[in-house]
Design an enzyme around this catalytic site. Structure first.
Site, short mmCIF file in Angstrom:
data_model
loop_
_atom_site.label_atom_id
_atom_site.label_comp_id
_atom_site.label_asym_id
_atom_site.label_seq_id
_atom_site.Cartn_x
_atom_site.Cartn_y
_atom_site.Cartn_z
N LYS A 1 -16.77 2.61 -2.89
CA LYS A 1 -18.01 2.16 -2.28
C LYS A 1 -19.21 2.41 -3.21
O LYS A 1 -19.28 3.44 -3.87
CB LYS A 1 -18.22 2.88 -0.95
CG LYS A 1 -17.09 2.62 0.05
CD LYS A 1 -17.12 3.61 1.20
CE LYS A 1 -15.93 3.42 2.12
NZ LYS A 1 -15.84 4.46 3.16
N ARG B 1 -12.43 13.81 7.88
CA ARG B 1 -13.37 14.70 7.19
C ARG B 1 -14.76 14.10 7.28
O ARG B 1 -14.94 12.98 7.76
CB ARG B 1 -12.96 14.82 5.71
CG ARG B 1 -12.82 13.46 5.03
CD ARG B 1 -12.59 13.56 3.55
NE ARG B 1 -12.18 12.30 2.96
CZ ARG B 1 -12.95 11.27 2.70
NH1 ARG B 1 -14.24 11.32 3.02
NH2 ARG B 1 -12.49 10.16 2.15
N LYS C 1 0.82 -1.21 0.00
CA LYS C 1 0.00 0.00 0.00
C LYS C 1 0.86 1.26 0.00
O LYS C 1 1.91 1.30 0.64
CB LYS C 1 -0.90 0.05 1.24
CG LYS C 1 -2.02 -0.95 1.27
CD LYS C 1 -2.87 -0.73 2.53
CE LYS C 1 -4.06 -1.64 2.60
NZ LYS C 1 -4.85 -1.38 3.83
N GLY D 1 -7.51 3.32 -3.68
CA GLY D 1 -7.03 2.11 -4.33
C GLY D 1 -5.76 2.29 -5.13
O GLY D 1 -5.23 1.32 -5.67
#
Length: 423
Positions: A236, A291, A157, A164
């Site tokens: 999502k 946020r 990552k 992503g």
């Protein structure tokens, strides 16, 4: 309380903030690109200023223009919404230097949690579970040794950014070095920072996140959790609250872990702690979003708490208007992100009104019911009545998902879309 707020964003989140400000009696300033001159958020705001061309880098990411717009209009605070400048510590510092309040957390909190390695370290120090992983990887050799120690499969990552990018799953030694180089290259291109780290890859986990609120006096509460497991390419598609089909022990443990970590970093404003959960209900801290999130309305639906108003009050120096014991959960809520894209290939589908310059999300549909079954049925009805002409949208796919037995039985994980398409 503020007299005037500038919204450094566009689209639905800008409208959401404007509506909250109207209810609080606060005047609003909309900034916009040339492409958004006739957008709804521009028409709804009390004032508007064009800050540049259609590309984000020429407008919504142009810090000097946004600061200047706030100064010219006399705005006392800037709300960044989500995306764009919302998690940029340097922007927070620019606001502070210009004596303009940033409606969000401190630069220090953003820095602490914006770097994923730092975030994992903070979580571990707070006693919050993290999956086995590394610090920043500096070489091929270090990557190889770390992956062998952790055990395959692993995930590489980027330490910065998200969405992503700079992320690669590795199932065996043979592909490790190639994937390591690809992740580094993509991270450098996307975020200007090629540093990556490695952690154990949890196959087909649940993605569960906890909404928290904190004020400047150190009070922190949670507003429950959301399940965001229905994703494609780490984006999502459907979110719901509360998370279905988990034990009450896990529900309580994950909520407490989120509050504990927020207190550790002296966090104030709205924020979300994100976790992955394996099939045995072991959960691991993944990252924090410092946020307001796209899916915040599902939490508002079941708690009755206006998260955006709380953000504004907290920024102005007020304490949280509610205590943890005041938070009550009512029913179930689901959100579908309506995107202008082909539901089979996910290719963008813009037209002359839906600009190709920004994210493909064109709307959010949120439904609330007394329980999950009613919420699902209501969402199916509403999607069936939803009319968008001229572009392809994600609605047909979302209808199929909601009507599937797998979804209705809450057999959820981040690999749902792949398995669903194969059913």
């Amino acid at each position: 309380m503020y007299n005037k707020i500038l919204i450094a964003n566009r689209g639905e989140i800008a409208i959401r903030i404007i509506r909250a400000c109207k209810e609080l009696g606060i005047a609003t300033v909309a900034v916009h690109s040339t492409a958004d001159a006739n957008s709804m958020h521009v028409k709804m705001a009390d004032e508007s200023i064009c800050i540049g061309g259609p590309r984000s880098t020429d407008s919504y990411l142009k810090v000097p223009s946004i600061i200047a717009a706030a100064e010219v209009t006399g705005a006392e605070a800037i709300h960044p919404g989500y995306g764009f400048l919302s998690e940029r510590a340097d922007f927070v510092e620019k606001c502070v230097d210009s004596k303009i309040d940033f409606i969000g957390p401190s630069a220090a909190s953003i820095i602490a949690m914006g770097d994923k390695i730092s975030g994992r370290k903070m979580a571990a120090e707070s006693g919050v579970p993290v999956s086995p992983g590394t610090g920043g990887i500096k070489s091929d050799k270090e990557a190889y040794e770390a992956a062998k120690k952790i055990g395959f499969p692993v995930i590489i990552k980027a330490t910065a950014g998200g969405g992503g990018k700079g992320m690669r799953i590795v199932y065996s030694e043979g592909s490790l070095i190639n994937m390591y180089e690809l992740a580094r290259s993509e991270a450098l291109s996307a975020f200007g920072n090629g540093e990556v780290y490695i952690e154990k890859f949890i196959e087909n986990p649940r993605h569960i996140e906890v909404q928290i609120l904190g004020d400047k006096d150190g009070n922190v509460i949670h507003l429950g959790e959301r399940d965001c497991s229905i994703q494609r390419k780490n984006q999502k598609i459907i979110e719901e609250a509360p998370a279905p089909n988990i034990s009450e022990k896990l529900r309580n443990d994950i909520r407490e872990a989120a509050v504990k970590l927020a207190k550790k970093i002296n966090y104030y404003s709205a924020g979300t702690m994100e976790f992955l959960m394996d099939k045995n209900e072991n959960f691991y801290f993944m990252e924090m979003n410092s946020r307001v999130q796209v899916e915040h309305p599902v939490t508002e639906m079941i708690t009755g708490v206006d998260i955006v108003k709380e953000q504004i009050r907290i920024s102005s120096g007020s304490k949280l208007s509610i205590r943890q014991e005041d938070v009550k959960f009512n029913g179930h809520a689901i959100e579908c992100r309506i995107n202008a894209e082909d539901p089979e290939t996910f290719a963008p589908s813009p037209d002359c009104v839906l600009s190709p310059y920004y994210d493909s999300m064109i709307g959010k549909l949120i439904c609330h019911g007394r329980d999950r079954d009613e919420s699902i049925r209501r969402m199916i009805r509403c999607l069936d009545e939803y009319i968008i002409e001229g572009v392809k949208t994600s609605i047909p796919l979302q209808m199929r998902i909601l009507m599937s037995l797998r979804f209705q039985e809450a057999r959820l994980n981040t690999g749902f879309i792949k398995h669903f398409i194969n059913d």
